[in-house]
Design a protein around this motif. Structure first.
Motif, PDB file in Angstrom:
ATOM      1  N   GLY A 208      85.345  31.046  73.593  1.00 30.25           N
ATOM      2  CA  GLY A 208      85.233  32.100  74.295  1.00 30.25           C
ATOM      3  C   GLY A 208      85.531  32.320  75.793  1.00 30.25           C
ATOM      4  O   GLY A 208      85.846  33.102  76.446  1.00 30.25           O
ATOM      5  N   ILE A 209      85.649  31.120  76.526  1.00 29.72           N
ATOM      6  CA  ILE A 209      85.542  30.816  77.899  1.00 29.72           C
ATOM      7  C   ILE A 209      86.790  31.266  78.279  1.00 29.72           C
ATOM      8  O   ILE A 209      87.828  30.457  77.935  1.00 29.72           O
ATOM      9  CB  ILE A 209      84.984  29.509  78.341  1.00 29.72           C
ATOM     10  CG1 ILE A 209      83.723  29.105  77.867  1.00 29.72           C
ATOM     11  CG2 ILE A 209      85.277  29.229  79.643  1.00 29.72           C
ATOM     12  CD1 ILE A 209      82.649  30.078  78.599  1.00 29.72           C
ATOM     13  N   GLY A 210      86.969  32.169  79.102  1.00 24.11           N
ATOM     14  CA  GLY A 210      88.464  32.655  79.712  1.00 24.11           C
ATOM     15  C   GLY A 210      88.356  32.688  81.016  1.00 24.11           C
ATOM     16  O   GLY A 210      89.553  32.926  81.673  1.00 24.11           O
ATOM     17  N   SER A 211      87.172  32.821  81.809  1.00 24.75           N
ATOM     18  CA  SER A 211      87.279  33.074  83.360  1.00 24.75           C
ATOM     19  C   SER A 211      86.031  32.134  83.981  1.00 24.75           C
ATOM     20  O   SER A 211      85.252  31.760  83.090  1.00 24.75           O
ATOM     21  CB  SER A 211      86.998  34.625  83.577  1.00 24.75           C
ATOM     22  OG  SER A 211      85.910  35.001  83.069  1.00 24.75           O
ATOM     23  N   LEU A 212      85.995  32.380  85.175  1.00 22.14           N
ATOM     24  CA  LEU A 212      84.906  31.688  85.982  1.00 22.14           C
ATOM     25  C   LEU A 212      83.468  32.622  85.598  1.00 22.14           C
ATOM     26  O   LEU A 212      82.668  32.079  85.609  1.00 22.14           O
ATOM     27  CB  LEU A 212      85.003  31.650  87.372  1.00 22.14           C
ATOM     28  CG  LEU A 212      86.371  30.798  87.847  1.00 22.14           C
ATOM     29  CD1 LEU A 212      86.513  30.790  89.198  1.00 22.14           C
ATOM     30  CD2 LEU A 212      86.171  29.065  87.159  1.00 22.14           C
ATOM     31  N   ASP A 213      83.791  33.967  85.512  1.00 17.93           N
ATOM     32  CA  ASP A 213      82.583  34.806  85.142  1.00 17.93           C
ATOM     33  C   ASP A 213      81.986  34.262  83.794  1.00 17.93           C
ATOM     34  O   ASP A 213      80.846  34.743  83.870  1.00 17.93           O
ATOM     35  CB  ASP A 213      83.034  36.298  85.202  1.00 17.93           C
ATOM     36  CG  ASP A 213      83.242  36.824  86.865  1.00 17.93           C
ATOM     37  OD1 ASP A 213      82.816  36.157  87.635  1.00 17.93           O
ATOM     38  OD2 ASP A 213      83.824  37.684  86.859  1.00 17.93           O
ATOM     39  N   HIS A 214      82.796  34.147  82.911  1.00 17.62           N
ATOM     40  CA  HIS A 214      82.161  33.505  81.732  1.00 17.62           C
ATOM     41  C   HIS A 214      81.403  32.424  81.859  1.00 17.62           C
ATOM     42  O   HIS A 214      80.293  32.195  80.903  1.00 17.62           O
ATOM     43  CB  HIS A 214      83.542  33.430  80.656  1.00 17.62           C
ATOM     44  CG  HIS A 214      84.175  34.665  80.516  1.00 17.62           C
ATOM     45  ND1 HIS A 214      85.399  34.489  79.799  1.00 17.62           N
ATOM     46  CD2 HIS A 214      83.903  35.867  80.574  1.00 17.62           C
ATOM     47  CE1 HIS A 214      86.072  35.724  79.506  1.00 17.62           C
ATOM     48  NE2 HIS A 214      84.963  36.681  79.810  1.00 17.62           N
ATOM     49  N   ILE A 215      81.577  31.536  82.793  1.00 14.85           N
ATOM     50  CA  ILE A 215      81.041  30.025  83.144  1.00 14.85           C
ATOM     51  C   ILE A 215      79.826  30.575  83.542  1.00 14.85           C
ATOM     52  O   ILE A 215      78.573  30.374  83.183  1.00 14.85           O
ATOM     53  CB  ILE A 215      81.677  29.288  83.657  1.00 14.85           C
ATOM     54  CG1 ILE A 215      82.858  28.614  82.925  1.00 14.85           C
ATOM     55  CG2 ILE A 215      80.937  27.793  84.003  1.00 14.85           C
ATOM     56  CD1 ILE A 215      83.652  27.909  83.682  1.00 14.85           C
ATOM     57  N   ARG A 216      79.776  31.415  84.756  1.00 14.49           N
ATOM     58  CA  ARG A 216      78.567  31.918  85.465  1.00 14.49           C
ATOM     59  C   ARG A 216      77.635  32.424  84.535  1.00 14.49           C
ATOM     60  O   ARG A 216      76.355  32.394  84.624  1.00 14.49           O
ATOM     61  CB  ARG A 216      79.017  32.902  86.605  1.00 14.49           C
ATOM     62  CG  ARG A 216      79.730  32.275  87.677  1.00 14.49           C
ATOM     63  CD  ARG A 216      80.078  33.330  88.816  1.00 14.49           C
ATOM     64  NE  ARG A 216      80.962  32.501  89.701  1.00 14.49           N
ATOM     65  CZ  ARG A 216      82.091  32.945  89.687  1.00 14.49           C
ATOM     66  NH1 ARG A 216      82.700  33.586  89.029  1.00 14.49           N
ATOM     67  NH2 ARG A 216      82.942  32.205  90.837  1.00 14.49           N
ATOM     68  N   ALA A 217      78.016  33.374  83.535  1.00 15.48           N
ATOM     69  CA  ALA A 217      77.312  34.016  82.545  1.00 15.48           C
ATOM     70  C   ALA A 217      76.311  33.250  81.730  1.00 15.48           C
ATOM     71  O   ALA A 217      75.277  33.645  81.336  1.00 15.48           O
ATOM     72  CB  ALA A 217      78.017  34.988  81.776  1.00 15.48           C
TER      73      ALA A 217
END
Length: 249
Positions: A208-217
């Motif tokens: 599901g990782i598609g953006s930096l925000d997904h990592i930060r989450a």
């Protein structure tokens, strides 16, 4: 000691870098034929570990890409964890001989637990990672699937982990299969739940990782690793961005 949990992933079929959408071999995207150069690029950009999946070997043991994997590991200065259709101790021995740091065990962890429990005793918990692909049930539990997600679904994730704990389990790679390949974000609630229930385990998040925000989450979720494949290959994020956006980097 890792400063960041970002782990770039390369899935390989016949020497090609590919991605499958939700494990479907008929929904394949090709990314080129130089996985060694890509692995070296990730190392130069600051990765601390590489995740490889031998999809050819997963589909057909006779097509296992052992020569390529051996060459790639020798040419890449990173610890490499690798999975894809591990069916026997001979498969494990061959990959460890090729230089793999850890072996990822998938379907067999569900289908033949006694065998995999014996492997944990034989090789040690730090050499093996259980790859557990799950889907949420209507009852609030997560259920484990296997064989490219076409089978299973009767055993809960918590029951499976509990069965392995007395045998030295240390590492799991957990994928919410509804998120894999979607680029819609990881199931952060799943990883928080796992870390709360099993704080002693090293948990890698995948799917599901598609953006930096997904990592930060995922900050605060307790994960020790975040597998990132398609977002890097598509250029949606760079590894440098992913490494520097993690709060503890």
């Amino acid at each position: 000691m890792n400063t960041t949990p970002i782990i770039p992933a390369l899935d390989l079929i016949d020497g090609q870098i590919v991605r499958l959408y939700q494990g479907d071999y008929n929904r394949q995207t090709d990314y080129g034929a130089d996985p060694i150069a890509r692995a070296q690029q990730y190392a130069a950009e600051g990765a601390e570990r590489l995740h490889l999946v031998d999809l050819s070997g997963a589909r057909d043991p006779a097509a296992r890409q052992t020569a390529l994997i051996t060459h790639l590991i020798a040419a890449c200065p990173l610890p490499v964890q690798i999975g894809g259709g591990i069916r026997s101790s001979a498969d494990i021995d061959a990959l460890l001989t090729a230089g793999a740091a850890r072996i990822v065990i998938g379907s067999l962890a569900v289908k033949a637990p006694a065998t995999v429990q014996n492997w944990l005793a034989t090789y040690g918990g730090d050499r093996l990672i259980l790859a557990l692909d799950v889907h949420p049930g209507a009852d609030g539990h997560y259920y484990v699937a296997h064989n490219a997600w076409q089978e299973g679904g009767q055993q809960t994730l918590s029951d499976l982990i509990t069965a392995y704990q007395p045998h030295g389990l240390r590492h799991i790679l957990c994928t919410d299969i509804s998120r894999d390949g979607t680029l819609q974000g990881a199931n952060t609630a799943l990883y928080r739940e796992l870390h709360t229930a099993y704080p002693e385990l090293n948990i890698q998040a995948s799917g599901g990782i598609g953006s930096l925000d997904h990592i930060r989450a995922l900050d605060g979720s307790g994960v020790s690793g975040i597998i990132t494949g398609r977002a890097l290959l598509d250029g949606r994020i760079t590894l440098k961005e992913a490494l520097t956006c993690w709060p503890n980097a």
